[in-house]
Design a protein around this motif. Structure first.
Motif: not given
Length: 391
Positions: A1-21
């Motif tokens: 697992m790549d410890m330099t990629f913040p997967r949880d934080a990225i997915n939390a952001a994508l989960g909110c932003i993906a529906s942004h207009p």
């Protein structure tokens, strides 16, 4: 697992932003790793942001919850920069960690000499200082004599402002602060200016910073570290090849790309900053591992490839910045001799032997290749900063 990629934080952001207009239908709601993030999430340019913000009501970036609107010069005009109360609270919380590391608290008095009118820096520093209980004096820029007297009268212990103006304040009688937050111009990247400030404030803790109006804060000096460390609770940072858009290896030069984590107003995803830097991962420094050891040293302007590397006009300015005898104009001439690339740097002015040696040394450190010739001239005719004469 790549410890330099913040997967949880990225997915939390994508989960909110993906529906942004602005992003609807363009982003996945989650990714498994950095490779999928790069493959499925498109890069965003400053032109994309400017175009949307100039639509009526700020287009898809409309945000009725915004409580602060600053402006930034972009694309030949001023573009609004929006923050919600939640955005400002997250910025203040991140900044509080860094202020705590610097030993700044309620017993301090901070004088802010950044601008306040329309732009972002003045209120940015004032808000984070006040949130930590620091007494803050919103002095703004200019009037060095009056500001120096104000610093004395207020019992200033922390100063935030442009390094060149800080030197003027010291000349006007301002006592040296315990901590100085530099911004608004190259600081640690300008060896001459940094050395002048260090001589004038020998006992002061000097803090360099890097921010964009549309993405702030990005990174700041933390005690015990080198360069600046990214506020990784707010941002995910990448460095890409400006030509191909492909991420480069750790420690290689390229264009800084930033993704907001948790931004409510105007969230930016894989935003191309146009700034040249290199990124390294370090042992934790006050909990932070994402480091820009040389901060930002140029822009992705007109690029010329020579001797196997990409050279950018703004890198030349970084090499020459602050050197005595340089009057301003300069040009890199790329030619071919005996089938090999030949680099000649023309500089308007007069350089002594020490300055010339410094240019050769800095050029190689900056670009990773050597100059073949350095020439000084009385007057440099108008023309491109990079002149490619190869046929």
């Amino acid at each position: 697992m790549d410890m330099t990629f913040p997967r949880d934080a990225i997915n939390a952001a994508l989960g909110c932003i993906a529906s942004h207009p602005f992003y609807a239908g363009r982003l996945p709601r989650e990714v498994a790793d950095a490779e999928e993030f790069v493959a499925r999430v498109p890069l965003m340019s400053r032109k994309d942001l400017v175009s949307e913000m100039r639509k009526p009501g700020f287009g898809a970036f409309v945000c009725p919850q915004a409580v602060r609107m600053n402006f930034s010069p972009m694309g030949g005009g001023l573009v609004p920069i929006l923050h919600t109360a939640g955005d400002l609270a997250r910025i203040n919380t991140a900044a509080d960690h860094q202020l705590s590391a610097c030993g700044i608290g309620p017993d301090d008095v901070c004088v802010v000499t950044f601008g306040y009118h329309l732009f972002v820096a003045g209120l940015f520093y004032q808000s984070q200082m006040e949130a930590r209980g620091v007494t803050c004096v919103p002095a703004g820029p200019g009037e060095a004599d009056r500001t120096a007297a104000l610093c004395r009268d207020a019992g200033m212990t922390v100063l935030a402002g442009n390094p060149s103006f800080a030197l003027r304040l010291l000349e006007a009688g301002m006592p040296a602060p315990r901590v100085f937050f530099a911004g608004g111009e190259p600081f640690t990247g300008n060896r001459t200016l940094y050395a002048a400030v260090r001589r004038a404030m020998p006992d002061t803790q000097l803090i360099d910073s890097f921010s964009l109006s549309e993405v702030l804060p990005v990174a700041r000096t933390f005690p015990g570290g080198e360069g600046v460390h990214v506020f990784d609770e707010l941002l995910y940072a990448e460095v890409i090849d400006p030509e191909t858009g492909v991420p480069v290896a750790e420690g290689e030069r390229g264009e800084l790309v930033l993704t907001h984590l948790g931004k409510e107003a105007q969230p930016l995803v894989r935003y191309r900053t146009g700034d040249l830097t290199l990124l390294r991962y370090t042992a934790p420094v006050h909990g932070r591992r994402v480091n820009l050891p040389r901060v930002v040293f140029g822009r992705t302007d007109e690029m010329v490839k020579a001797k196997g590397v990409k050279l950018y006009p703004s890198e030349l300015r970084a090499v020459l910045l602050g050197l005595p005898g340089v009057r301003g104009a300069h040009r890199l001439r790329v030619s071919s001799r005996n089938g090999a690339d030949h680099l000649t740097l023309l500089v308007e002015g007069q350089l002594d032997d020490d300055a010339s040696e410094s240019v050769h040394r800095s050029f190689k450190s900056q670009t990773l290749v050597s100059l073949d010739a350095l020439e000084t001239v009385e007057h440099l005719p108008e023309g491109p900063v990079m002149l490619d004469e190869r046929t």
